[in-house]
Every structure is written in C-alpha cells, then in structure tokens.
Design a protein around this motif. Structure first.
Motif, PDB file in Angstrom:
ATOM      1  N   ALA A 103      55.769  -5.695 -10.205  1.00 19.00           N
ATOM      2  CA  ALA A 103      56.142  -4.311  -9.891  1.00 19.00           C
ATOM      3  C   ALA A 103      57.401  -3.903 -10.650  1.00 19.00           C
ATOM      4  N   ILE A 104      58.354  -4.810 -10.777  1.00 18.04           N
ATOM      5  CA  ILE A 104      59.585  -4.525 -11.517  1.00 18.04           C
ATOM      6  C   ILE A 104      59.280  -4.275 -12.988  1.00 18.04           C
ATOM      7  N   ILE A 105      58.454  -5.121 -13.568  1.00 22.01           N
ATOM      8  CA  ILE A 105      58.111  -4.983 -14.993  1.00 22.01           C
ATOM      9  C   ILE A 105      57.439  -3.644 -15.263  1.00 22.01           C
ATOM     10  N   TRP A 106      56.484  -3.259 -14.403  1.00 28.07           N
ATOM     11  CA  TRP A 106      55.779  -1.990 -14.614  1.00 28.07           C
ATOM     12  C   TRP A 106      56.723  -0.800 -14.432  1.00 28.07           C
ATOM     13  N   ALA A 122      72.761   6.089  -7.978  1.00 31.00           N
ATOM     14  CA  ALA A 122      74.016   6.463  -8.636  1.00 31.00           C
ATOM     15  C   ALA A 122      73.949   6.291 -10.153  1.00 31.00           C
ATOM     16  N   ILE A 123      73.052   5.415 -10.607  1.00 29.41           N
ATOM     17  CA  ILE A 123      72.893   5.219 -12.056  1.00 29.41           C
ATOM     18  C   ILE A 123      72.179   6.414 -12.682  1.00 29.41           C
ATOM     19  N   GLY A 124      71.215   6.967 -11.930  1.00 32.19           N
ATOM     20  CA  GLY A 124      70.493   8.140 -12.427  1.00 32.19           C
ATOM     21  C   GLY A 124      69.293   7.768 -13.265  1.00 32.19           C
ATOM     22  N   GLY A 125      68.372   8.710 -13.389  1.00 28.63           N
ATOM     23  CA  GLY A 125      67.169   8.498 -14.188  1.00 28.63           C
ATOM     24  C   GLY A 125      66.867   9.742 -14.995  1.00 28.63           C
ATOM     25  N   TRP A 126      67.649   9.940 -16.059  1.00 27.21           N
ATOM     26  CA  TRP A 126      67.598  11.222 -16.772  1.00 27.21           C
ATOM     27  C   TRP A 126      66.273  11.475 -17.476  1.00 27.21           C
ATOM     28  N   LYS A 127      65.589  10.417 -17.930  1.00 23.48           N
ATOM     29  CA  LYS A 127      64.298  10.619 -18.589  1.00 23.48           C
ATOM     30  C   LYS A 127      63.274  11.173 -17.606  1.00 23.48           C
ATOM     31  N   ILE A 128      63.290  10.655 -16.381  1.00 26.20           N
ATOM     32  CA  ILE A 128      62.359  11.125 -15.363  1.00 26.20           C
ATOM     33  C   ILE A 128      62.711  12.548 -14.950  1.00 26.20           C
ATOM     34  N   ILE A 129      64.019  12.835 -14.817  1.00 25.78           N
ATOM     35  CA  ILE A 129      64.450  14.188 -14.458  1.00 25.78           C
ATOM     36  C   ILE A 129      63.942  15.196 -15.480  1.00 25.78           C
ATOM     37  N   LYS A 130      64.016  14.847 -16.763  1.00 25.49           N
ATOM     38  CA  LYS A 130      63.570  15.750 -17.819  1.00 25.49           C
ATOM     39  C   LYS A 130      62.080  16.033 -17.696  1.00 25.49           C
ATOM     40  N   THR A 131      61.279  14.996 -17.406  1.00 27.95           N
ATOM     41  CA  THR A 131      59.831  15.179 -17.290  1.00 27.95           C
ATOM     42  C   THR A 131      59.471  16.018 -16.078  1.00 27.95           C
ATOM     43  N   VAL A 132      60.012  15.640 -14.912  1.00 30.84           N
ATOM     44  CA  VAL A 132      59.663  16.327 -13.670  1.00 30.84           C
ATOM     45  C   VAL A 132      60.306  17.713 -13.604  1.00 30.84           C
ATOM     46  N   GLY A 133      61.553  17.805 -14.056  1.00 32.53           N
ATOM     47  CA  GLY A 133      62.293  19.049 -13.912  1.00 32.53           C
ATOM     48  C   GLY A 133      62.022  20.090 -14.975  1.00 32.53           C
ATOM     49  N   TRP A 138      59.643   3.676 -16.827  1.00 32.15           N
ATOM     50  CA  TRP A 138      60.946   4.344 -16.919  1.00 32.15           C
ATOM     51  C   TRP A 138      61.389   4.454 -18.370  1.00 32.15           C
ATOM     52  N   LEU A 139      61.127   3.394 -19.156  1.00 35.83           N
ATOM     53  CA  LEU A 139      61.530   3.363 -20.561  1.00 35.83           C
ATOM     54  C   LEU A 139      60.908   4.521 -21.341  1.00 35.83           C
ATOM     55  N   TYR A 140      59.670   4.864 -20.977  1.00 37.36           N
ATOM     56  CA  TYR A 140      58.960   5.937 -21.674  1.00 37.36           C
ATOM     57  C   TYR A 140      59.041   7.277 -20.930  1.00 37.36           C
ATOM     58  N   GLY A 141      59.856   7.320 -19.869  1.00 31.68           N
ATOM     59  CA  GLY A 141      60.070   8.577 -19.150  1.00 31.68           C
ATOM     60  C   GLY A 141      58.862   9.072 -18.388  1.00 31.68           C
TER      61      GLY A 141
END
Length: 334
Positions: free
Chosen positions: A91-94, A235-246, A99-102
């Motif tokens: 699950a961690i690897i996936w 607190a680290i944030g996930g900016w790639k995901i934010i860009k896709t969803v937002g 996340w790497l590809y947003g």
C-alpha cells in the motif's frame, strides 16, 4: 517470541509511515478547493487540515474495527504477521507511485486490496471474510456515485437560493464560509482514513497475541500515534494532488468549492458513523465532478476525471498483486 515482536514492531512503524504518507497524499483533497479559490493560503490550509485531521482521527474508531475483522479472519492466518507486513508495504509503494505522478488515487483501495492479495497468496481465497469484504467493496463502489449526486443536488440548491445575489458579495461570503467547510472536510477525513492504520496495527497485535481477540477497539497509544502521523503528514502537504483536484477537474469558484466540501464531508461522516471505510479521494473528486456537472457540464475537464477513474479501477487489483509478490519474497526470508 523475539521474531514475533520484531515483525509486530515493523508493522507498527510501517503503518505509521502509511498514515504519514496518507496525510500528504489524501489530505490534500480536503483543502484543494479552499486553496484553489484563495479562501485560505496554502500554509494556513495545511495547518488547519493538520489540526482537524488529528481531532477527527481521535473521534471515531468504528472503521478501524471493520479493517481489523471484516477483510480476513486473523485466526485463519498461519503466517499472519508476514501477511500484514506485506500488505502495508504494498500500500505504501502504490501510494508513493501515484503521489509522484500527481494522481489522486485511493489509499483505501490500496490498503484493502493489499490485505486481500497477501492473505490469498498465503492461504488461498478461503481466508477472505467474504461477507465483510463484499460489504467494503460495495461501499467503495457506490460512495463516489452518492458523492456525485449529493454534489449535483447541493450546487443546484445553491444556484436556486443565490440566483439573484450580488456576485462579488456572494463570492466573498462563500470564500469566508470555505474556511469552515475546509475544516469540516479535514475533520471528516480524519474520522475515516486514520482509522485504517489503526485497524492494521490492531490486527497485528491480535495475531501476535498482544491484544485480546475479543477487543477490536484500538488502544489509546495506537489512536494517538496514528493521529499524530497523519497530522504530521498533512503538515508536509501534497501540492501535486492539490493541483489536480483543485484545478484540473474544473475551474472552482468559492460557491463551487463550498458545495463540494459540504457534499463530500457529509458522505464521509455517514460512512464513518456506519463503520464503513471509503475512499476520501473518490468522494472529494466525485463531489467536485457533481458540482461541476450541475454548474456547467462542458466546463468539467472530463479527461482528468477519466484518468482518475482508470486509476481508481486498477488500484485494488494492482495493489493486491503487488502485496502477493511482496509476501512471496518475504516468506522466503521470514
């Protein structure tokens, strides 16, 4: 006994790592609309989400019980600790790959698929708790549909109620209201997603005979550890995901964002109250799609939605296969 203790400690550590990753992978969904409409600055949104996720994670524990006992029967696993460790690693690897590809994929699909895949590889399909497993899969499938419909209805109501409102004033008010909806969204995320790691750790403790099998309630230290790990990850944030969803699904305005936040938070709250694990990623994205379809269907970037749906569909089987492979490799050495 030393072997059992070492594997159990490893499961606890990797489960907390999974929660940490979940924090910046999935929590980004909860604040994506508020950030994209500039209702909150990224730094403020992440701080708010971290706090509300921590509180939400400590409030509900029913989903943890479902993960502990409804996918596989802990007492049918001859090599249960290795199964659980293989599942959490897969699950961690996936999660890291998506996340790497947003790509906003489902941590729930990844974890549930991984548990099933490792368990089946260890002892065959008979080890699955079919009634509970089927119930979980059904919820994972229908929850995005429900979220889409709720989002569509919610924004339809907003359009009717505010059709004669001053646009500038309405946007300003909705932008202020999004502070509340973002907090609510983050809290609801904590009530469901943090429970999954709690369930994994509790499953391992039961298999290792450290926790009484009649009690599937996570211990206090498990709750605090998982809540803290998710809060730190947020607190680290996930900016790639934010860009896709937002931004890559549709152009989100304050009214759209508030309607989508309320719709997804409501869906998640109901699932958490019924002890159902669901994909907060699916729910948030589907709520935005529902709002977008209600607002202007042509304004929705359906190509992005299609890419997300493909990822959602393949996550469970790929994570199951990955967990099965990891189990085979680990079983040689452990």
């Amino acid at each position: 006994m030393e072997y059992v203790l070492i594997i159990t400690i490893a499961i606890v550590i990797f489960s907390l790592i999974f929660d940490f990753i979940n924090g910046f992978h999935d929590t980004a969904n909860a604040i994506a609309t508020a950030v994209s409409t500039r209702a909150l600055t990224p730094r403020t949104a992440i701080f708010l989400a971290a706090i509300m996720n921590f509180i939400g994670a400590l409030t509900f524990t029913g989903v943890a019980g479902t993960i502990t006992k409804d996918i596989v029967d802990p007492f049918k696993l001859d090599n249960g600790l290795v199964v659980v460790l293989a599942a959490i690693l897969a699950a961690i690897i996936w999660n890291l790959l998506t996340w790497l590809y947003g790509i906003p994929s489902s941590s729930s699909h990844a974890l549930i698929g991984s548990i099933a895949g490792a368990a089946v590889m260890a002892q065959g399909f008979g080890v699955l708790h079919y009634q509970g497993f089927t119930k979980i899969i059904i919820v994972l499938i229908i929850s995005p549909i429900i979220a889409f419909c709720v989002g569509f209805i919610m924004y339809t109501i907003v359009k009717i109620v505010f059709k004669n409102a001053n646009l500038t004033r309405a946007n300003r008010n909705f932008r202020f209201f999004q502070v509340f909806t973002a907090a609510l969204q983050s809290f609801s995320h904590g009530t469901n997603d943090a429970q999954k790691s709690m369930g994994i750790i509790t499953l391992a403790l039961i298999v290792a005979n450290i926790q009484d099998s009649s009690n599937v309630e996570p211990a206090l230290w498990v709750k605090l550890a998982c809540a803290t790990a998710m809060g730190l990850g947020t607190a680290i944030g996930g900016w790639k995901i934010i860009k896709t969803v937002g931004g890559n699904i549709m152009k989100i305005r304050p009214a759209n964002g508030a309607a989508a936040d309320i719709s997804s938070a409501l869906t998640i709250f109901v699932a958490s109250s019924l002890h159902f694990p669901l994909s907060t990623t699916h729910v948030v994205s589907s709520s935005i799609l529902g709002v977008g379809a209600s607002n202007r269907a042509k304004g929705v970037k359906w190509s992005t939605a299609q890419r997300m749906i493909i990822t959602w569909v393949i996550t469970l089987p790929i994570s199951a296969i990955l967990a099965a492979i990891i189990y085979l490799i680990m079983n040689i050495f452990l």
